[in-house]
Structures are given as structure tokens and as C-alpha cells.
Design a protein around this motif. Sequence first.
Motif, PDB file in Angstrom:
ATOM      1  N   ARG A  64      -5.661  -2.442  -1.401  1.00 35.39           N
ATOM      2  CA  ARG A  64      -4.013  -2.952  -1.676  1.00 35.39           C
ATOM      3  C   ARG A  64      -3.965  -2.323  -3.324  1.00 35.39           C
ATOM      4  O   ARG A  64      -4.892  -2.465  -3.923  1.00 35.39           O
ATOM      5  CB  ARG A  64      -3.799  -3.937  -0.694  1.00 35.39           C
ATOM      6  N   ASP A  65      -2.702  -2.010  -3.249  1.00 37.93           N
ATOM      7  CA  ASP A  65      -2.930  -1.723  -4.222  1.00 37.93           C
ATOM      8  C   ASP A  65      -2.094  -2.832  -4.747  1.00 37.93           C
ATOM      9  O   ASP A  65      -2.419  -3.373  -6.293  1.00 37.93           O
ATOM     10  CB  ASP A  65      -0.605  -0.350  -4.173  1.00 37.93           C
ATOM     11  N   GLU A  66      -1.596  -4.148  -4.256  1.00 36.96           N
ATOM     12  CA  GLU A  66      -0.818  -5.005  -4.309  1.00 36.96           C
ATOM     13  C   GLU A  66      -1.496  -6.236  -3.693  1.00 36.96           C
ATOM     14  O   GLU A  66      -0.670  -5.949  -2.633  1.00 36.96           O
ATOM     15  CB  GLU A  66       0.761  -4.970  -5.411  1.00 36.96           C
ATOM     16  N   LYS A  98       0.709  -1.145  -0.368  1.00 32.12           N
ATOM     17  CA  LYS A  98      -0.159  -0.337   0.044  1.00 32.12           C
ATOM     18  C   LYS A  98       0.475   1.514   0.385  1.00 32.12           C
ATOM     19  O   LYS A  98       1.623   1.395   0.847  1.00 32.12           O
ATOM     20  CB  LYS A  98      -1.385   0.364   0.854  1.00 32.12           C
TER      21      LYS A  98
END
Length: 251
Positions: free
Chosen positions: A53-55, A9
Motif C-alpha cells: 500500500r502507498d498509505e 494505492k
Amino acid sequence: MIKLKNLFKRYGDKPVVDNVSVSIPKGKITTFIGPNGAGKSTLLSMISRLITRDEGEVYIEESEIGNWKTQYLSRKLAILKQSNHIHLRLTVRELVSFGRFPYSKGRLTKEDEEKVDEALEFVALQDREDQYLEHLSGGQRQRAYIAMVIAQDTDYVLLDEPLNNLDMNHSVQVMKTLKGLVHELGKTVVLVVHDINFASVYSDYIVALKNGEIVREGSTEEMIQSNVLHEIYDMDIAIRTINDNRICVYF
């Protein structure tokens, strides 16, 4: 079990959670510790899907959290954030009844009322159920919010700094309540705390974060060690054993 895989994040160019992977054991109290800005609250919010979440991936009992419908996720996992103050004039019972919303959608059944009764009894607030929240002490109010989470009757309970603004007596009451959730009701509790002695006395498993990364994780005995705590907090912390508990002396 909750499993986190390669979670990231970022806010702008700043990584707040940086490639975090960890498995949270079921039927235990797991505590996130670490200095301010370590990413603890952000991680808890990503587990509950409150923030995106980004990933990375989050699994609740082998199913990726993105695949859960909100209706069913809210019956499996509950979260209590730091900013849990509801700006409505509510009685204790009305607040706790909100925990049944995933099931009742506001129309309480007999079963819902029974769950509310059980939650109030569990936190010892049944004699105050008709009192307004504004008339409760800080500890009583916090226990009322915890009762709301208990009434939600989920397998997983996430709490973000539940001891904030509580005195020692009320903090102990809250932690004993959480321990009861695990030992008596079979829940899995994941919480963020700043006081490492509460983490030491009440946790089964501890995860330490620093600068968005997990720097250490393990059992209480493994984590409450002077060399481990120095790595986390950059300060010398002596350990004393009192009543079989490992107590940190850092004053």
C-alpha cells in the motif's frame, strides 16, 4: 476482524484505492462488489500483503499486518487470486497438499495428511484426489483450489472472483462450499464477485466500491436496494423477492 484504515494505492497519478476504511466482520461472508476498475481486487491484494500500500493501515485481529511474520500470517490468512493456474502436472491431492506448506515446509506429517483429507471431503473431491488437474472440469478444478485454501486452515479466507469462467451449476457449488466454510468451520470469507445476485443470496455483508472509493456498505438487505445499486452501477435495477432472497433484475 479485519480493519482497514485510510488505504491508498496509486499507479502513477491514478488512484486505484482512494482513502478506504472499512471493518470486515468475523465469522461472516463479506463481498466486494462494484464496476470494473473499482479497486476491488487491488484492495483484496493489499489486505493479504500481496501488493504494497502507498498509505494506510491493515489490522488483522488488532495487529498491523506489517508486523506479522510471513510464516504466521500464512497460518492466519489465505488468498486465492484469479490467476491461480499452476503450470505443473499435479494431481488434486498434490495441489491441495500445497496448502499445508506453511506448517510442513513440504514434509507432510500425519496431521497434514488429515487436513488434506478433510479439505478434499469438504469440497466432495475425495474420489478424484488422484486425477490430474487437467482432466477435471472447470468447476472441479476451482473446488480443488478452494480445497487447497481450506487445507491451509486459516481463520480468514480471501477469494478474488472465484466464480470466473464457471457455469451456473459450478458457481452455485462453489458458493455453497464457501457458505459451509463459514457456518461449519467458523471461517471469515472475503470475496470479490461481479454477479450481484450471488452477492445478494450468499453474503452477510456487502461493500461496494466505485472509482477506488467505498460508496456504500451494509447488510444484504440494506445494500440490495434499487437506489443503492443505481448509485453503484449507474443503471436502473429492479428487485424481486424469491424464496426470501432479494434478486436483481437488470436485463
